[in-house]
Design a protein around this motif. Structure first.
Motif, PDB file in Angstrom:
ATOM      1  N   GLN A  41       0.825  -1.204   0.000  1.00  0.00           N
ATOM      2  CA  GLN A  41       0.000   0.000   0.000  1.00  0.00           C
ATOM      3  C   GLN A  41       0.868   1.266   0.000  1.00  0.00           C
ATOM      4  O   GLN A  41       0.598   2.240   0.705  1.00  0.00           O
ATOM      5  N   GLU A  42       1.931   1.220  -0.817  1.00  0.00           N
ATOM      6  CA  GLU A  42       2.819   2.362  -0.983  1.00  0.00           C
ATOM      7  C   GLU A  42       3.075   2.623  -2.459  1.00  0.00           C
ATOM      8  O   GLU A  42       2.972   1.719  -3.298  1.00  0.00           O
ATOM      9  N   GLU A  43       3.436   3.868  -2.772  1.00  0.00           N
ATOM     10  CA  GLU A  43       3.854   4.224  -4.127  1.00  0.00           C
ATOM     11  C   GLU A  43       5.255   3.669  -4.381  1.00  0.00           C
ATOM     12  O   GLU A  43       6.091   3.594  -3.478  1.00  0.00           O
ATOM     13  N   PHE A  44       5.483   3.296  -5.641  1.00  0.00           N
ATOM     14  CA  PHE A  44       6.778   2.766  -6.058  1.00  0.00           C
ATOM     15  C   PHE A  44       7.178   3.492  -7.344  1.00  0.00           C
ATOM     16  O   PHE A  44       6.465   3.429  -8.339  1.00  0.00           O
ATOM     17  N   VAL A  45       8.306   4.184  -7.309  1.00  0.00           N
ATOM     18  CA  VAL A  45       8.744   5.017  -8.430  1.00  0.00           C
ATOM     19  C   VAL A  45      10.109   4.549  -8.918  1.00  0.00           C
ATOM     20  O   VAL A  45      11.001   4.275  -8.103  1.00  0.00           O
ATOM     21  N   VAL A  46      10.263   4.462 -10.219  1.00  0.00           N
ATOM     22  CA  VAL A  46      11.541   4.089 -10.823  1.00  0.00           C
ATOM     23  C   VAL A  46      11.849   5.064 -11.955  1.00  0.00           C
ATOM     24  O   VAL A  46      10.973   5.372 -12.768  1.00  0.00           O
ATOM     25  N   TYR A  47      13.086   5.544 -12.025  1.00  0.00           N
ATOM     26  CA  TYR A  47      13.513   6.351 -13.165  1.00  0.00           C
ATOM     27  C   TYR A  47      15.019   6.219 -13.348  1.00  0.00           C
ATOM     28  O   TYR A  47      15.755   5.897 -12.417  1.00  0.00           O
ATOM     29  N   LYS A  48      15.455   6.482 -14.576  1.00  0.00           N
ATOM     30  CA  LYS A  48      16.865   6.326 -14.936  1.00  0.00           C
ATOM     31  C   LYS A  48      17.656   7.572 -14.574  1.00  0.00           C
ATOM     32  O   LYS A  48      17.178   8.700 -14.737  1.00  0.00           O
ATOM     33  N   ASP A  49      18.833   7.364 -14.060  1.00  0.00           N
ATOM     34  CA  ASP A  49      19.724   8.483 -13.777  1.00  0.00           C
ATOM     35  C   ASP A  49      20.291   8.998 -15.105  1.00  0.00           C
ATOM     36  O   ASP A  49      20.848   8.233 -15.896  1.00  0.00           O
ATOM     37  N   GLN A  50      20.156  10.295 -15.360  1.00  0.00           N
ATOM     38  CA  GLN A  50      20.576  10.866 -16.632  1.00  0.00           C
ATOM     39  C   GLN A  50      22.086  10.998 -16.750  1.00  0.00           C
ATOM     40  O   GLN A  50      22.619  11.162 -17.856  1.00  0.00           O
ATOM     41  N   ASP A  51      22.791  10.942 -15.633  1.00  0.00           N
ATOM     42  CA  ASP A  51      24.244  11.135 -15.654  1.00  0.00           C
ATOM     43  C   ASP A  51      25.027   9.848 -15.435  1.00  0.00           C
ATOM     44  O   ASP A  51      26.252   9.868 -15.442  1.00  0.00           O
ATOM     45  N   ALA A  52      24.346   8.750 -15.230  1.00  0.00           N
ATOM     46  CA  ALA A  52      25.040   7.488 -14.962  1.00  0.00           C
ATOM     47  C   ALA A  52      24.184   6.326 -15.451  1.00  0.00           C
ATOM     48  O   ALA A  52      22.984   6.481 -15.734  1.00  0.00           O
ATOM     49  N   GLU A  53      24.781   5.179 -15.576  1.00  0.00           N
ATOM     50  CA  GLU A  53      24.052   3.990 -16.015  1.00  0.00           C
ATOM     51  C   GLU A  53      23.412   3.301 -14.813  1.00  0.00           C
ATOM     52  O   GLU A  53      23.602   2.101 -14.581  1.00  0.00           O
ATOM     53  N   THR A  54      22.664   4.068 -14.054  1.00  0.00           N
ATOM     54  CA  THR A  54      22.002   3.535 -12.865  1.00  0.00           C
ATOM     55  C   THR A  54      20.544   3.977 -12.854  1.00  0.00           C
ATOM     56  O   THR A  54      20.103   4.764 -13.703  1.00  0.00           O
ATOM     57  N   PHE A  55      19.818   3.449 -11.879  1.00  0.00           N
ATOM     58  CA  PHE A  55      18.407   3.789 -11.729  1.00  0.00           C
ATOM     59  C   PHE A  55      18.143   4.255 -10.299  1.00  0.00           C
ATOM     60  O   PHE A  55      18.898   3.930  -9.368  1.00  0.00           O
ATOM     61  N   HIS A  56      17.071   5.017 -10.136  1.00  0.00           N
ATOM     62  CA  HIS A  56      16.615   5.436  -8.817  1.00  0.00           C
ATOM     63  C   HIS A  56      15.297   4.728  -8.523  1.00  0.00           C
ATOM     64  O   HIS A  56      14.396   4.700  -9.373  1.00  0.00           O
ATOM     65  N   GLN A  57      15.195   4.162  -7.347  1.00  0.00           N
ATOM     66  CA  GLN A  57      13.957   3.547  -6.894  1.00  0.00           C
ATOM     67  C   GLN A  57      13.514   4.233  -5.602  1.00  0.00           C
ATOM     68  O   GLN A  57      14.335   4.493  -4.722  1.00  0.00           O
ATOM     69  N   ILE A  58      12.220   4.513  -5.550  1.00  0.00           N
ATOM     70  CA  ILE A  58      11.665   5.211  -4.383  1.00  0.00           C
ATOM     71  C   ILE A  58      10.387   4.502  -3.939  1.00  0.00           C
ATOM     72  O   ILE A  58       9.501   4.245  -4.758  1.00  0.00           O
ATOM     73  N   TYR A  59      10.312   4.189  -2.668  1.00  0.00           N
ATOM     74  CA  TYR A  59       9.066   3.747  -2.042  1.00  0.00           C
ATOM     75  C   TYR A  59       8.637   4.824  -1.054  1.00  0.00           C
ATOM     76  O   TYR A  59       9.461   5.303  -0.268  1.00  0.00           O
ATOM     77  N   PHE A  60       7.356   5.186  -1.087  1.00  0.00           N
ATOM     78  CA  PHE A  60       6.888   6.167  -0.117  1.00  0.00           C
ATOM     79  C   PHE A  60       5.373   6.035   0.067  1.00  0.00           C
ATOM     80  O   PHE A  60       4.665   5.672  -0.864  1.00  0.00           O
ATOM     81  N   PRO A  61       4.862   6.310   1.270  1.00  0.00           N
ATOM     82  CA  PRO A  61       3.422   6.270   1.509  1.00  0.00           C
ATOM     83  C   PRO A  61       2.761   7.524   0.969  1.00  0.00           C
ATOM     84  O   PRO A  61       3.391   8.578   0.859  1.00  0.00           O
ATOM     85  N   ASP A  62       1.472   7.405   0.646  1.00  0.00           N
ATOM     86  CA  ASP A  62       0.717   8.553   0.161  1.00  0.00           C
ATOM     87  C   ASP A  62      -0.655   8.567   0.821  1.00  0.00           C
ATOM     88  O   ASP A  62      -0.875   7.892   1.840  1.00  0.00           O
ATOM     89  N   VAL A  63      -1.588   9.304   0.242  1.00  0.00           N
ATOM     90  CA  VAL A  63      -2.911   9.431   0.848  1.00  0.00           C
ATOM     91  C   VAL A  63      -3.606   8.078   0.947  1.00  0.00           C
ATOM     92  O   VAL A  63      -4.316   7.797   1.934  1.00  0.00           O
ATOM     93  N   GLN A  64      -3.410   7.184  -0.049  1.00  0.00           N
ATOM     94  CA  GLN A  64      -4.019   5.853   0.006  1.00  0.00           C
ATOM     95  C   GLN A  64      -3.422   5.031   1.139  1.00  0.00           C
ATOM     96  O   GLN A  64      -4.103   4.224   1.765  1.00  0.00           O
ATOM     97  N   SER A  65      -2.149   5.250   1.419  1.00  0.00           N
ATOM     98  CA  SER A  65      -1.504   4.549   2.532  1.00  0.00           C
ATOM     99  C   SER A  65      -2.160   4.920   3.855  1.00  0.00           C
ATOM    100  O   SER A  65      -2.334   4.063   4.741  1.00  0.00           O
ATOM    101  N   VAL A  66      -2.507   6.183   3.998  1.00  0.00           N
ATOM    102  CA  VAL A  66      -3.184   6.640   5.213  1.00  0.00           C
ATOM    103  C   VAL A  66      -4.553   5.976   5.338  1.00  0.00           C
ATOM    104  O   VAL A  66      -4.938   5.481   6.411  1.00  0.00           O
ATOM    105  N   VAL A  67      -5.293   5.934   4.228  1.00  0.00           N
ATOM    106  CA  VAL A  67      -6.610   5.286   4.235  1.00  0.00           C
ATOM    107  C   VAL A  67      -6.481   3.825   4.662  1.00  0.00           C
ATOM    108  O   VAL A  67      -7.252   3.329   5.495  1.00  0.00           O
ATOM    109  N   SER A  68      -5.509   3.132   4.108  1.00  0.00           N
ATOM    110  CA  SER A  68      -5.325   1.711   4.419  1.00  0.00           C
ATOM    111  C   SER A  68      -4.931   1.499   5.880  1.00  0.00           C
ATOM    112  O   SER A  68      -5.383   0.541   6.526  1.00  0.00           O
TER     113      SER A  68
END
Length: 390
Positions: free
Chosen positions: A330-357
């Protein structure tokens, strides 16, 4: 024909019965009219749920103006306690303890005043995460408890705190003697609070305290504490080896070994649910990885806190972000590519739906409420579901 004496006996019995009946009627009349007996109370409306908002000293300038609309208790974080039960005022001869300094800086005055105007209770949190200090303090539990309450009493009266919160964290496996000593310490703190009419006692516990013999024996400590807050977050953190949710609501046995729901269920087997409060995060974490895989290994040293407030501002500007909602955690999951390196960023974070749950879980398990760590981390909409949480 019956003898005369039998007629007289029957007549006397009849008169006695009439007298007895009249006596009952008269006695009943005076009993109900004047004595007014108490009948068992009819079921009353259940008390409002608790929403505790933690306000760390470093967030005094970031706390939002609308948070008062959602919380029932404002908890100041924190004053530190040393190995003898004394409040720490100086980190060294040249530097004040930041929690002590911020409390007495004048910054909290208006915040506390506004909270009290809205009938929000104020709570003072006492903290220690130093294992040596903790073990020294509970080696003389009664003396340390007396010292602590004696020192916090004038502070609680000065700032109108109505609750004392003990956040004593040592997650190392503890001996039975150590656990009993800590329980004695909590019992004595509660006794001293009652003696001085200072208010209620809240104790922080970890999600694993219900399954591992850590410092806090929740079954015993729960007899003395008025509230117990499960710090149900940091299942993954900035120092984790793999990416993942910070407070997974479910998923145990699937993607995870343990989750928030499991922690709550294990806890209420040992403590009455109306004493239990779920602590939920208003933040998540960001890591750098070599792949986009779920639970990907983290590049060491890249973990960082990602508040809901920060993500609310960031996502609209991120053109290559892939945003998902993890139904298990019940959390957001975000993935995007790093523009300056051959790596990726991953983010998990709660949002309004997390509060409801989380609210739904608290209601389902008939818990006392939820606690928010920490005010100032939330975005503009995250707390709105709490407006109807009663």
């Amino acid at each position: 024909m019956l003898p005369y004496r039998y007629h007289m006996l029957t007549k006397n019995v009849f008169i006695a019965l009439i007298g007895f009946a009249v006596g009952i009627l008269i006695g009943g009349y005076f009993y109900f009219i004047y004595i007014k007996p108490s009948f068992p109370a009819q079921p009353t409306e259940k008390a409002s749920k608790q929403v505790i908002g933690f306000l760390p000293y470093w967030q005094l300038n970031n706390a939002g103006p609308n948070e008062d609309n959602y919380i029932t208790t404002l908890t100041y974080f924190a004053l530190n306690v040393n190995g003898e039960g004394h409040i720490v005022k100086l980190m060294n001869p040249q530097k004040k303890d930041p929690g002590w300094s911020a409390l007495h800086s004048g910054k909290v005055t208006q915040i506390f005043t506004n909270a009290r105007k809205k009938n929000i209770r104020l709570s003072l949190l006492i903290s220690s995460g130093n294992s040596n200090d903790i073990h020294q303090m509970i080696s003389k539990p009664i003396m340390s408890a007396d010292t602590l309450v004696t020192e916090v009493a004038p502070i609680m009266k000065q700032y109108h705190f109505q609750d004392l919160n003990l956040d004593i964290e040592d997650t190392a496996t503890a001996s039975t003697q150590t656990r009993n000593s800590f329980s004695t310490f909590v019992k004595e703190v509660k006794h001293k609070l009652n003696q001085k009419h200072l208010g209620t006692l809240t104790v922080e516990i970890s999600p694993t305290d219900a399954i591992i013999p850590n410092l806090i024996d929740i079954r015993i400590v729960g007899q003395y504490a008025d509230n117990m807050i499960i710090m149900a977050y940091d299942y993954h953190s900035s120092v984790s080896f793999v990416t993942g949710p910070v407070a997974p609501l479910t998923g145990a046995g699937i993607d995870l070994e343990y989750d928030v729901t499991s922690a709550v269920e294990k806890t209420v087997q040992q403590i009455p649910p109306d004493k239990v409060i779920i602590g939920m995060p208003l933040y998540g974490y960001k890591w750098e990885t070599l792949t986009t895989a779920i639970h990907a290994p983290v590049i060491p040293g890249t973990g960082a806190l990602a508040s809901d407030n920060r993500m609310e501002s960031f996502l609209p500007t991120c053109t290559d972000c892939n945003v998902f909602f993890d139904n298990e955690s019940q959390e957001e999951f975000v993935v995007y590519k790093d523009q300056d390196a051959e790596t990726f960023h991953q983010i998990y974070f709660p949002d309004v739906q997390s509060v409801v749950s989380t609210v739904n879980l608290a209601n389902q398990k008939q818990l006392s409420g939820i606690a928010l760590w920490a005010l100032g981390y939330e975005g503009k909409t995250m707390l709105t579901p709490l407006a109807s949480y009663k």
